[in-house]
Design a protein around this motif. Sequence first.
Motif, PDB file in Angstrom:
ATOM      1  N   LEU A   1       0.836  -1.210   0.000  1.00  0.00           N
ATOM      2  CA  LEU A   1       0.000   0.000   0.000  1.00  0.00           C
ATOM      3  C   LEU A   1       0.865   1.253   0.000  1.00  0.00           C
ATOM      4  O   LEU A   1       1.953   1.270   0.585  1.00  0.00           O
ATOM      5  CB  LEU A   1      -0.910   0.008   1.235  1.00  0.00           C
ATOM      6  N   THR A   2       0.360   2.295  -0.619  1.00  0.00           N
ATOM      7  CA  THR A   2       1.057   3.590  -0.641  1.00  0.00           C
ATOM      8  C   THR A   2       0.071   4.716  -0.431  1.00  0.00           C
ATOM      9  O   THR A   2      -1.128   4.576  -0.702  1.00  0.00           O
ATOM     10  CB  THR A   2       1.796   3.794  -1.984  1.00  0.00           C
ATOM     11  N   GLY A   3       0.603   5.859   0.027  1.00  0.00           N
ATOM     12  CA  GLY A   3      -0.222   7.058   0.201  1.00  0.00           C
ATOM     13  C   GLY A   3      -1.297   6.907   1.250  1.00  0.00           C
ATOM     14  O   GLY A   3      -1.204   6.064   2.151  1.00  0.00           O
ATOM     15  N   ASP A   4      -2.320   7.693   1.107  1.00  0.00           N
ATOM     16  CA  ASP A   4      -3.410   7.698   2.089  1.00  0.00           C
ATOM     17  C   ASP A   4      -4.466   6.659   1.712  1.00  0.00           C
ATOM     18  O   ASP A   4      -5.658   6.971   1.585  1.00  0.00           O
ATOM     19  CB  ASP A   4      -4.025   9.091   2.194  1.00  0.00           C
ATOM     20  N   VAL A   5      -4.004   5.447   1.496  1.00  0.00           N
ATOM     21  CA  VAL A   5      -4.882   4.351   1.109  1.00  0.00           C
ATOM     22  C   VAL A   5      -4.726   3.219   2.117  1.00  0.00           C
ATOM     23  O   VAL A   5      -3.613   2.750   2.369  1.00  0.00           O
ATOM     24  CB  VAL A   5      -4.529   3.821  -0.304  1.00  0.00           C
ATOM     25  N   GLY A   6      -5.849   2.786   2.698  1.00  0.00           N
ATOM     26  CA  GLY A   6      -5.806   1.719   3.685  1.00  0.00           C
ATOM     27  C   GLY A   6      -6.139   0.368   3.101  1.00  0.00           C
ATOM     28  O   GLY A   6      -6.063   0.147   1.878  1.00  0.00           O
ATOM     29  N   GLY A   7      -6.556  -0.535   3.954  1.00  0.00           N
ATOM     30  CA  GLY A   7      -6.795  -1.907   3.547  1.00  0.00           C
ATOM     31  C   GLY A   7      -7.968  -2.105   2.613  1.00  0.00           C
ATOM     32  O   GLY A   7      -8.092  -3.181   2.004  1.00  0.00           O
ATOM     33  N   LYS A   8      -8.838  -1.104   2.478  1.00  0.00           N
ATOM     34  CA  LYS A   8     -10.007  -1.282   1.607  1.00  0.00           C
ATOM     35  C   LYS A   8      -9.603  -1.553   0.165  1.00  0.00           C
ATOM     36  O   LYS A   8     -10.324  -2.220  -0.582  1.00  0.00           O
ATOM     37  CB  LYS A   8     -10.922  -0.066   1.695  1.00  0.00           C
ATOM     38  N   LYS A   9      -8.449  -1.048  -0.234  1.00  0.00           N
ATOM     39  CA  LYS A   9      -7.976  -1.304  -1.594  1.00  0.00           C
ATOM     40  C   LYS A   9      -7.709  -2.796  -1.780  1.00  0.00           C
ATOM     41  O   LYS A   9      -8.043  -3.382  -2.826  1.00  0.00           O
ATOM     42  CB  LYS A   9      -6.699  -0.514  -1.868  1.00  0.00           C
ATOM     43  N   VAL A  10      -7.121  -3.425  -0.763  1.00  0.00           N
ATOM     44  CA  VAL A  10      -6.870  -4.864  -0.826  1.00  0.00           C
ATOM     45  C   VAL A  10      -8.194  -5.623  -0.772  1.00  0.00           C
ATOM     46  O   VAL A  10      -8.384  -6.631  -1.478  1.00  0.00           O
ATOM     47  CB  VAL A  10      -5.938  -5.301   0.314  1.00  0.00           C
ATOM     48  N   MET A  11      -9.109  -5.141   0.041  1.00  0.00           N
ATOM     49  CA  MET A  11     -10.396  -5.810   0.178  1.00  0.00           C
ATOM     50  C   MET A  11     -11.146  -5.842  -1.148  1.00  0.00           C
ATOM     51  O   MET A  11     -11.828  -6.830  -1.468  1.00  0.00           O
ATOM     52  CB  MET A  11     -11.232  -5.128   1.265  1.00  0.00           C
ATOM     53  N   GLN A  12     -11.032  -4.795  -1.927  1.00  0.00           N
ATOM     54  CA  GLN A  12     -11.718  -4.750  -3.220  1.00  0.00           C
ATOM     55  C   GLN A  12     -11.226  -5.847  -4.161  1.00  0.00           C
ATOM     56  O   GLN A  12     -11.957  -6.287  -5.054  1.00  0.00           O
ATOM     57  CB  GLN A  12     -11.510  -3.374  -3.870  1.00  0.00           C
ATOM     58  N   ASN A  13     -10.006  -6.296  -3.932  1.00  0.00           N
ATOM     59  CA  ASN A  13      -9.445  -7.361  -4.772  1.00  0.00           C
ATOM     60  C   ASN A  13      -9.842  -8.754  -4.298  1.00  0.00           C
ATOM     61  O   ASN A  13      -9.558  -9.744  -4.983  1.00  0.00           O
ATOM     62  CB  ASN A  13      -7.919  -7.261  -4.797  1.00  0.00           C
ATOM     63  N   HIS A  14     -10.483  -8.826  -3.131  1.00  0.00           N
ATOM     64  CA  HIS A  14     -10.817 -10.139  -2.553  1.00  0.00           C
ATOM     65  C   HIS A  14     -12.226 -10.124  -1.956  1.00  0.00           C
ATOM     66  O   HIS A  14     -12.438 -10.637  -0.845  1.00  0.00           O
ATOM     67  CB  HIS A  14      -9.794 -10.510  -1.475  1.00  0.00           C
ATOM     68  N   LEU A  15     -13.168  -9.578  -2.680  1.00  0.00           N
ATOM     69  CA  LEU A  15     -14.527  -9.463  -2.156  1.00  0.00           C
ATOM     70  C   LEU A  15     -15.118 -10.825  -1.802  1.00  0.00           C
ATOM     71  O   LEU A  15     -15.920 -10.937  -0.870  1.00  0.00           O
ATOM     72  CB  LEU A  15     -15.419  -8.749  -3.173  1.00  0.00           C
ATOM     73  N   GLN A  16     -14.717 -11.854  -2.520  1.00  0.00           N
ATOM     74  CA  GLN A  16     -15.250 -13.194  -2.272  1.00  0.00           C
ATOM     75  C   GLN A  16     -14.706 -13.786  -0.968  1.00  0.00           C
ATOM     76  O   GLN A  16     -15.245 -14.777  -0.461  1.00  0.00           O
ATOM     77  CB  GLN A  16     -14.918 -14.133  -3.443  1.00  0.00           C
ATOM     78  N   ASP A  17     -13.648 -13.191  -0.419  1.00  0.00           N
ATOM     79  CA  ASP A  17     -13.030 -13.709   0.801  1.00  0.00           C
ATOM     80  C   ASP A  17     -13.463 -12.954   2.061  1.00  0.00           C
ATOM     81  O   ASP A  17     -12.970 -13.246   3.151  1.00  0.00           O
ATOM     82  CB  ASP A  17     -11.499 -13.630   0.700  1.00  0.00           C
TER      83      ASP A  17
END
Length: 451
Positions: free
Chosen positions: A414-430
């Motif tokens: 992750l970089t900048g003012d971005v939290g874990g939601k960016k990762v979550m968007q890639n794994h919605l099924q999980d």
Amino acid sequence: MKIWIRGAGDLATGIASRLYRSGHQLLMTELPVPLTVRRTVALSRAVYEQHAEVEDMSALLVHSIKEALEVQAIGKIPVIIEEPEVILKEYQPDVVVDAILAKRNLGTEISWAPFVVGVGPGFTAGVDCHCVVETKRGHTLGDVIWKGEPIPNTGVPGNVGGFTLERLIKATADGVIEPKVQIGDIVEKGQLVAITGGKPVYAKMSGIVRGMLQPGVTVQKNLKAGDIDARCERKNCYLISDKARAIGGGVLEAVTQFERIYGQYAVVVLAAGSGSRFGGNKLQELKSDKPMYQYMLDKMEGLKGFPTYIVTGADDIAEAAKKYGMNIVENKKPEEGISRSVKLGLEACLAEHPEIRGILFSVCDQPELTFSTMFTLIRKAMLRPQQIICTGKDKEMGNPVLWDKKYFSELMKLTGDVGGKKVMQNHLQDIIIVEIDEAELKDIDYRRDLE
């Protein structure tokens, strides 16, 4: 695990039987004069008989923790008369089970051990203990409650053989009890069964005497002094009851869950935001006369069994967190965004605990978030590995979030003012959402949010 059971009466002995047979080390404490009615199936009897046998368990009265450990080493259960302060300091239990059954909490605190179990009414899961086991007869008997309270005490004993209040033998006056029958005797309704304070006590029903206080005990009027069972099966006088076994099963379930998560998960608290939208350092802002960050620190009282970290650039928050045993991770550059705090917390945790199974990330500006919710996320992660466990409402995701180790490498990118939601968007099924009250999800971004 090293388990301290407060109380050694018949229900506490039922709990002990489940834990003992599962291989745990037990220490039980009792009063100098036990008031156990079903004493033939209670290890409390060791207090005045020096030893007690119940089914396959053998208990011995001891007078020190050193002696207790020696008794444990030969596969027996030590029973001791000692103050809680001494037990906590010298025995240092992994688990405390309050099985006094006083219908109220007599001083047990969630901070006493990594895991604390309350038994019956008088406890609140997530406040003075991690969970409570239901003791009310019915379909929920033995259930483990992880948030809130069990069914309140009704004052009416459970139905056994079609009888409730009638099966109780109660003292008729203050004074010493003189039993006139023995446990295992068959009695008729109206028969003299004891004398208390010089006054007779008569049976209110016919049946077998299943319990009776030992001779010479001082009692108060209306104290339960005995128990009659209409089923008249003598063997039951010497067997742990179905109720005690069910409650014991609940305690064993709770302890087993804790055993599976003990030291396997960590908690990282993010407390390094700049508070730009708030217009100042919101974490130091008072809410109900308490700094906002303190609400999160208070929850650390119940997390002694887990590595805990706080990422902050504020010296006062760091000093306060140290008092709760938290590891301090310094972040003096909050302007670089939340990703920096996430990575700093993750790096610090993995440096000390490389085998950790998951990390619960929580922010420090959700004052209404409950300890029970945080603990539920950890338990859910144990049951559903390789998933992302988060709180939410009506399927909308919120904080905190528990990340399985499977996702650590992505969080580190992750970089900048971005939290874990960016990762979550890639794994919605999980993603598994644990639904909680909207008030718990509310974070304080603006001053108006304090209203």
